[in-house]
Design a protein around this motif. Sequence first.
Motif, PDB file in Angstrom:
ATOM      1  N   VAL A   1       0.853  -1.189   0.000  1.00  0.00           N
ATOM      2  CA  VAL A   1       0.000   0.000   0.000  1.00  0.00           C
ATOM      3  C   VAL A   1       0.886   1.236   0.000  1.00  0.00           C
ATOM      4  O   VAL A   1       1.783   1.373   0.843  1.00  0.00           O
ATOM      5  CB  VAL A   1      -0.946   0.009   1.218  1.00  0.00           C
ATOM      6  N   GLU A   2       0.619   2.114  -0.942  1.00  0.00           N
ATOM      7  CA  GLU A   2       1.402   3.342  -1.051  1.00  0.00           C
ATOM      8  C   GLU A   2       0.952   4.389  -0.031  1.00  0.00           C
ATOM      9  O   GLU A   2      -0.246   4.548   0.210  1.00  0.00           O
ATOM     10  CB  GLU A   2       1.232   3.965  -2.439  1.00  0.00           C
ATOM     11  N   PRO A   3       1.898   5.151   0.525  1.00  0.00           N
ATOM     12  CA  PRO A   3       1.503   6.330   1.289  1.00  0.00           C
ATOM     13  C   PRO A   3       0.917   7.370   0.331  1.00  0.00           C
ATOM     14  O   PRO A   3       1.181   7.302  -0.879  1.00  0.00           O
ATOM     15  CB  PRO A   3       2.804   6.817   1.915  1.00  0.00           C
ATOM     16  N   PRO A   4       0.125   8.302   0.826  1.00  0.00           N
ATOM     17  CA  PRO A   4      -0.486   9.307  -0.057  1.00  0.00           C
ATOM     18  C   PRO A   4       0.548   9.999  -0.949  1.00  0.00           C
ATOM     19  O   PRO A   4       1.604  10.410  -0.494  1.00  0.00           O
ATOM     20  CB  PRO A   4      -1.119  10.302   0.915  1.00  0.00           C
ATOM     21  N   GLY A   5       0.228  10.067  -2.244  1.00  0.00           N
ATOM     22  CA  GLY A   5       1.064  10.765  -3.208  1.00  0.00           C
ATOM     23  C   GLY A   5       2.279   9.996  -3.702  1.00  0.00           C
ATOM     24  O   GLY A   5       3.008  10.481  -4.555  1.00  0.00           O
ATOM     25  N   ALA A   6       2.508   8.786  -3.177  1.00  0.00           N
ATOM     26  CA  ALA A   6       3.705   8.025  -3.554  1.00  0.00           C
ATOM     27  C   ALA A   6       3.405   7.018  -4.660  1.00  0.00           C
ATOM     28  O   ALA A   6       2.266   6.619  -4.873  1.00  0.00           O
ATOM     29  CB  ALA A   6       4.263   7.298  -2.332  1.00  0.00           C
ATOM     30  N   PHE A   7       4.472   6.617  -5.348  1.00  0.00           N
ATOM     31  CA  PHE A   7       4.398   5.535  -6.325  1.00  0.00           C
ATOM     32  C   PHE A   7       5.721   4.787  -6.268  1.00  0.00           C
ATOM     33  O   PHE A   7       6.756   5.325  -6.626  1.00  0.00           O
ATOM     34  CB  PHE A   7       4.150   6.066  -7.740  1.00  0.00           C
ATOM     35  N   GLY A   8       5.681   3.562  -5.797  1.00  0.00           N
ATOM     36  CA  GLY A   8       6.900   2.759  -5.681  1.00  0.00           C
ATOM     37  C   GLY A   8       6.557   1.311  -5.395  1.00  0.00           C
ATOM     38  O   GLY A   8       6.721   0.447  -6.246  1.00  0.00           O
ATOM     39  N   VAL A   9       6.052   1.033  -4.194  1.00  0.00           N
ATOM     40  CA  VAL A   9       5.810  -0.358  -3.792  1.00  0.00           C
ATOM     41  C   VAL A   9       4.641  -1.005  -4.521  1.00  0.00           C
ATOM     42  O   VAL A   9       4.519  -2.227  -4.518  1.00  0.00           O
ATOM     43  CB  VAL A   9       5.618  -0.507  -2.264  1.00  0.00           C
TER      44      VAL A   9
END
Length: 161
Positions: free
Chosen positions: A142-150
């Motif tokens: 689950v991504e933190p708000p505004g993130a894109f990675g996992v």
Amino acid sequence: MSIKVGDSIPAMTLVKATADGPAPVTTGDLFGGRTVALFSVPGAFTPTCSARHLPGYVDNAAAMQGKGVDEVVCVSVNDAFVMAAWGKSASADGKVTMIADGNGDFSKALGLTFDGSAYGMGVRGQRFSMIIKDGKVAELNVEPPGAFGVSSAEHLLGQLA
């Protein structure tokens, strides 16, 4: 409370974009007895989702299948027509199955929503990815708000045995 590794996917009906139009599909049929790479995006045609998230899964679908994934599925709080058009524009046909969670019921049942009302988006599904084996969550990112990675295809591909 959000879904976690080891939990079963809730029993419900979603809508699958098909060549013949929208068609109901149960989570039991979609996830039962198989291995599925599922990812969720906040919205079709949105910048990160269109430029990086969906294309990564389109590009890596064959590699995922080579590691035992039966189907790659994208879900979003959009209608089936929008999901079909987005899939077509991204050349996802035959690589990524586009699933509509039009009312956000699936995202709510997973406990993975956010309120985008300040941006005119209403309640949306969070950006996440998971590996589902026979209807149970095997991996969850689950991504933190505004993130894109996992939640990226590359990260999920690395989690496949």
